[in-house]
Design a protein around this motif. Sequence first.
Motif, mmCIF file in Angstrom:
data_model
loop_
_atom_site.group_PDB
_atom_site.id
_atom_site.type_symbol
_atom_site.label_atom_id
_atom_site.label_comp_id
_atom_site.label_asym_id
_atom_site.label_seq_id
_atom_site.Cartn_x
_atom_site.Cartn_y
_atom_site.Cartn_z
ATOM 1 N N UNK A 1 110.679 126.502 126.251
ATOM 2 C CA UNK A 1 109.990 125.326 125.712
ATOM 3 C C UNK A 1 109.680 124.335 126.827
ATOM 4 N N UNK A 2 110.669 124.096 127.685
ATOM 5 C CA UNK A 2 110.480 123.162 128.791
ATOM 6 C C UNK A 2 109.336 123.616 129.700
ATOM 7 N N UNK A 3 109.353 124.870 130.089
ATOM 8 C CA UNK A 3 108.303 125.394 130.967
ATOM 9 C C UNK A 3 106.939 125.326 130.281
ATOM 10 N N UNK A 4 106.912 125.520 128.974
ATOM 11 C CA UNK A 4 105.661 125.396 128.222
ATOM 12 C C UNK A 4 105.110 123.977 128.263
ATOM 13 N N UNK A 5 105.989 123.010 128.110
ATOM 14 C CA UNK A 5 105.551 121.612 128.177
ATOM 15 C C UNK A 5 105.054 121.287 129.584
ATOM 16 N N UNK A 6 105.741 121.807 130.590
ATOM 17 C CA UNK A 6 105.303 121.566 131.966
ATOM 18 C C UNK A 6 103.937 122.214 132.214
ATOM 19 N N UNK A 7 103.696 123.366 131.612
ATOM 20 C CA UNK A 7 102.387 124.013 131.713
ATOM 21 C C UNK A 7 101.316 123.165 131.025
ATOM 22 N N UNK A 8 101.665 122.603 129.878
ATOM 23 C CA UNK A 8 100.740 121.699 129.173
ATOM 24 C C UNK A 8 100.431 120.468 130.029
ATOM 25 N N UNK A 9 101.448 119.966 130.734
ATOM 26 C CA UNK A 9 101.250 118.820 131.627
ATOM 27 C C UNK A 9 100.208 119.174 132.691
ATOM 28 N N UNK B 83 105.531 112.299 126.857
ATOM 29 C CA UNK B 83 106.456 111.813 125.835
ATOM 30 C C UNK B 83 107.206 112.960 125.169
ATOM 31 N N UNK B 84 106.512 114.054 124.897
ATOM 32 C CA UNK B 84 107.189 115.174 124.232
ATOM 33 C C UNK B 84 108.296 115.736 125.110
ATOM 34 N N UNK C 116 119.634 120.537 128.178
ATOM 35 C CA UNK C 116 118.759 121.243 127.235
ATOM 36 C C UNK C 116 117.622 121.955 127.961
ATOM 37 N N UNK C 117 117.266 121.477 129.144
ATOM 38 C CA UNK C 117 116.213 122.135 129.929
ATOM 39 C C UNK C 117 116.620 123.573 130.217
ATOM 40 N N UNK C 118 117.838 123.735 130.685
ATOM 41 C CA UNK C 118 118.335 125.063 131.030
ATOM 42 C C UNK C 118 118.518 125.920 129.778
ATOM 43 N N UNK D 173 101.647 120.142 139.238
ATOM 44 C CA UNK D 173 101.986 121.520 139.576
ATOM 45 C C UNK D 173 103.314 121.634 140.317
ATOM 46 N N UNK D 174 103.904 120.509 140.689
ATOM 47 C CA UNK D 174 105.020 120.528 141.616
ATOM 48 C C UNK D 174 106.431 120.430 141.043
ATOM 49 N N UNK D 175 106.686 119.707 139.977
ATOM 50 C CA UNK D 175 108.090 119.435 139.631
ATOM 51 C C UNK D 175 108.898 120.610 139.101
ATOM 52 N N UNK D 176 108.286 121.594 138.493
ATOM 53 C CA UNK D 176 109.040 122.650 137.816
ATOM 54 C C UNK D 176 110.058 123.323 138.734
#
Length: 152
Positions: free
Chosen positions: A105-113, A144-145, A98-100, A74-77
């Motif tokens: 997409x990045x925030x979605x992957x972090x939510x999946x994490x 990995x994604x 590419x994150x910025x 919950x912390x890195x974003x």
Amino acid sequence: MNLITRTAVLAALMASSTLTLAEVKVSDAVEYRQGIYKAVRWNFGPMGDMVKGKQEFNADEFSRRAANLAALSKMPLEGFVAGSYNGTYSGSTDALPAIEKDWETFAGIMSDFETNAAALAEAASAGDMDAIRPAFMSVAKTCKSCHDKFKD
């Protein structure tokens, strides 16, 4: 304290917290997220060794580490601030710009994490490796994604 005074105090607190977030130094943000990811690795590595059979399975230790991972997820974003990426930041980071550019997409992957780490913690609480293994693999695939797309 009357309503007007309470409203003024609340507004001042909100403004000061917003100002604090806006003033985060890029180097502090990078150090923050790198520290979290070191803690993620600290917990995830031994769990991987247990899943792979390289280390004897200890249900209590696995569950503790999975709970830690769920909290850490919950912390890195918030540490991914503008200008804190490889090529835009003069310090050491493997995070790509590419994150910025593809924040959604990045925030979605972090939510999946977060979701997958919570599911792993839930599976680990039962202590059954047959339930743990697929939950662990879901977390690993999510990591990995993100690495494939957003890490140098």
